[in-house]
Design an enzyme around this catalytic site. Structure first.
Site, short mmCIF file in Angstrom:
data_model
loop_
_atom_site.label_atom_id
_atom_site.label_comp_id
_atom_site.label_asym_id
_atom_site.label_seq_id
_atom_site.Cartn_x
_atom_site.Cartn_y
_atom_site.Cartn_z
N GLU A 1 -2.81 0.34 -4.20
CA GLU A 1 -2.68 -0.91 -3.43
C GLU A 1 -2.68 -2.12 -4.35
O GLU A 1 -3.36 -2.12 -5.37
CB GLU A 1 -3.87 -1.05 -2.46
CG GLU A 1 -3.98 0.06 -1.44
CD GLU A 1 -5.17 -0.13 -0.51
OE1 GLU A 1 -5.61 -1.28 -0.31
OE2 GLU A 1 -5.65 0.88 0.02
N ASP B 1 0.86 -1.18 0.00
CA ASP B 1 0.00 0.00 0.00
C ASP B 1 0.90 1.24 0.00
O ASP B 1 1.69 1.43 0.92
CB ASP B 1 -0.88 -0.05 1.27
CG ASP B 1 -1.88 1.08 1.34
OD1 ASP B 1 -1.79 2.01 0.51
OD2 ASP B 1 -2.75 1.03 2.23
MG LIG Z 1 -2.37 4.06 0.30
#
Ligand SMILES: [Mg+2]
Length: 410
Positions: free
Chosen positions: A107, A10
């Site tokens: 992500e 992420d």
């Molecule tokens: Mg993020």
């Protein structure tokens, strides 16, 4: 069976971090990516670490954010660039596996089960490469299933990694609130809370039947996730799920008062839809138009087409005719959105029609692909219809939406 090794990577403060790479003078400043002040879209879309420390939150109005953090630097969003960074992140992931499933722009899940290196080694190499090559940072969760890998990427950030194993998940995951669990939306979490189920651990320990009786299929899925038994696969990078619809909408700076004003907005919205349809090699068999009036009432109308199209002018023509036929202008219009629906592959066989000008359609197709090439090379607004220029009621930032039925490879 061999234990799977799944990473969830992420990117931290993604939009704001991209802006800092593009403009290094923003580094070490409190930065927020926002719609502009004079627009109704003047809200915070993303913020830097420093802005976060001042209490700036996504979704706040620009004014609120500035009152909390007077030094805040506000920049408008530039999604074209974020998309490019997203592709560069994917290139780094591709060094380790072909099983890469994006979840939004910033992500991704990666299945690295077949790698000779451990999940932790790969996670730390990825973090280093992202820093060195892109100037961004990522947080990585490493686990034996997708749901826990995603939870792991949220536990330590920025630029950190968390390993969740069968041995430690009860200690790491179970104390978390149920709302942290993937697909446990606000509505479901509130209902769980009312039943006294506040943590993921409490959810895991409930009898599965009870959850199914309360939440149906979703109850089963939540129970499986909480117990670490999610066995869903990470999609292959070449798995492509075509979008089901492609839409584009905006809230106008001033309310629209007549069909002529609304038509200009519709033409502008359709530019993007035509471009995206062609990028996905799709055409639409239907068009839908949503109108939000000044009292915030929303009306939606749709119509079927006789011949599939991916031409923005045709989609705009249809959307405008829907508006003329269905909207009586008793009230002014605050927001409009156009969606191309009933999508099909652009190669789908065309039903032959006696009065249809195939030659003209072919010419149009070549014209549009030339326009796309020029816009790709020189920026998105290099060529656009004259009606779109100088439209005072159009905000610069608009809501773009592609409805995807799941993972998609860009
Ligand atoms: Mg993020």
């Amino acid at each position: 069976m061999k234990e799977r090794v799944i990473l969830h990577s992420d990117a931290n403060c993604f939009y704001a971090s991209c802006e800092m790479v593009l403009n290094p003078s923003l580094r070490d400043k409190a930065v927020a990516v926002c719609g502009s002040e004079n627009e109704r879209h003047g809200i915070v879309l993303a913020k830097s670490e420093k802005a976060k420390k001042c209490g700036v939150k996504t979704g706040m109005t620009n004014r609120e954010a500035l009152s909390l953090c007077p030094d805040l630097v506000i920049v408008p969003p530039r999604f074209e660039y974020y998309q490019k960074f997203s592709l560069l992140l994917h290139k780094i992931y591709e060094r380790y596996t072909d099983y890469i499933e994006p979840y939004g722009l910033d992500e991704c899940w990666l299945d690295v089960s077949d790698s000779l290196k451990s999940g932790e080694e790969i996670a730390s190499e990825i973090r280093q490469a992202v820093k060195d090559e892109l100037g961004l940072s990522v947080s990585v969760g490493i686990s034996f299933n997708k749901v826990f890998a995603k939870l792991g990427s949220d536990m330590k950030k920025p630029d950190a990694q968390t390993l969740i194993t069968r041995e430690n998940f009860k200690e790491l995951v179970w104390p978390l609130p149920v709302s942290d669990l993937l697909y446990c939306g606000r509505h479901t979490s509130e209902r769980l809370m009312r039943l006294g189920i506040t943590t993921i651990g409490a959810l895991a320990r409930m009898p599965e039947n009870y959850l199914v009786s309360k939440f149906g299929k979703n109850g089963h899925a939540l129970w499986v996730f909480a117990n670490g038994e999610d066995d869903s696969r990470v999609a292959h990078m070449n798995d492509y799920t075509p979008p089901k619809s492609i839409g584009h909408g905006i809230t106008c700076i001033e309310n629209l008062e007549n069909t002529e004003e609304a038509s200009k907005v519709i033409v502008a919205l359709c530019q993007d839809i035509g471009y995206k349809l062609r990028a996905h090699k799709m055409s639409c068999m239907g068009v839908s138009l949503s109108v939000k009036d000044e009292n915030l009432c929303v009306f939606s109308f749709q119509t079927k087409l006789e011949v599939a199209t991916q031409d923005q002018a045709e989609i705009a023509r249809v959307a405008i005719s829907i508006l003329k036929k269905n909207y009586n202008w008793k009230f002014k219009v605050r927001a409009l959105s156009v969606t191309a629906i009933d999508l099909q592959s652009e190669d789908a066989p065309v039903q032959s029609m006696m009065f249809f000008d195939y030659e003209k359609q072919d010419k149009l197709k070549r014209l549009n692909s030339t326009i796309d090439e020029i816009n790709n090379a020189y920026g998105k607004r290099s060529i656009q219809p004259a009606t779109v220029l100088d439209e005072r009621k159009m905000p610069s930032h608009t809501d773009k939406s592609i409805t995807l039925p799941g993972a998609m490879k860009k």
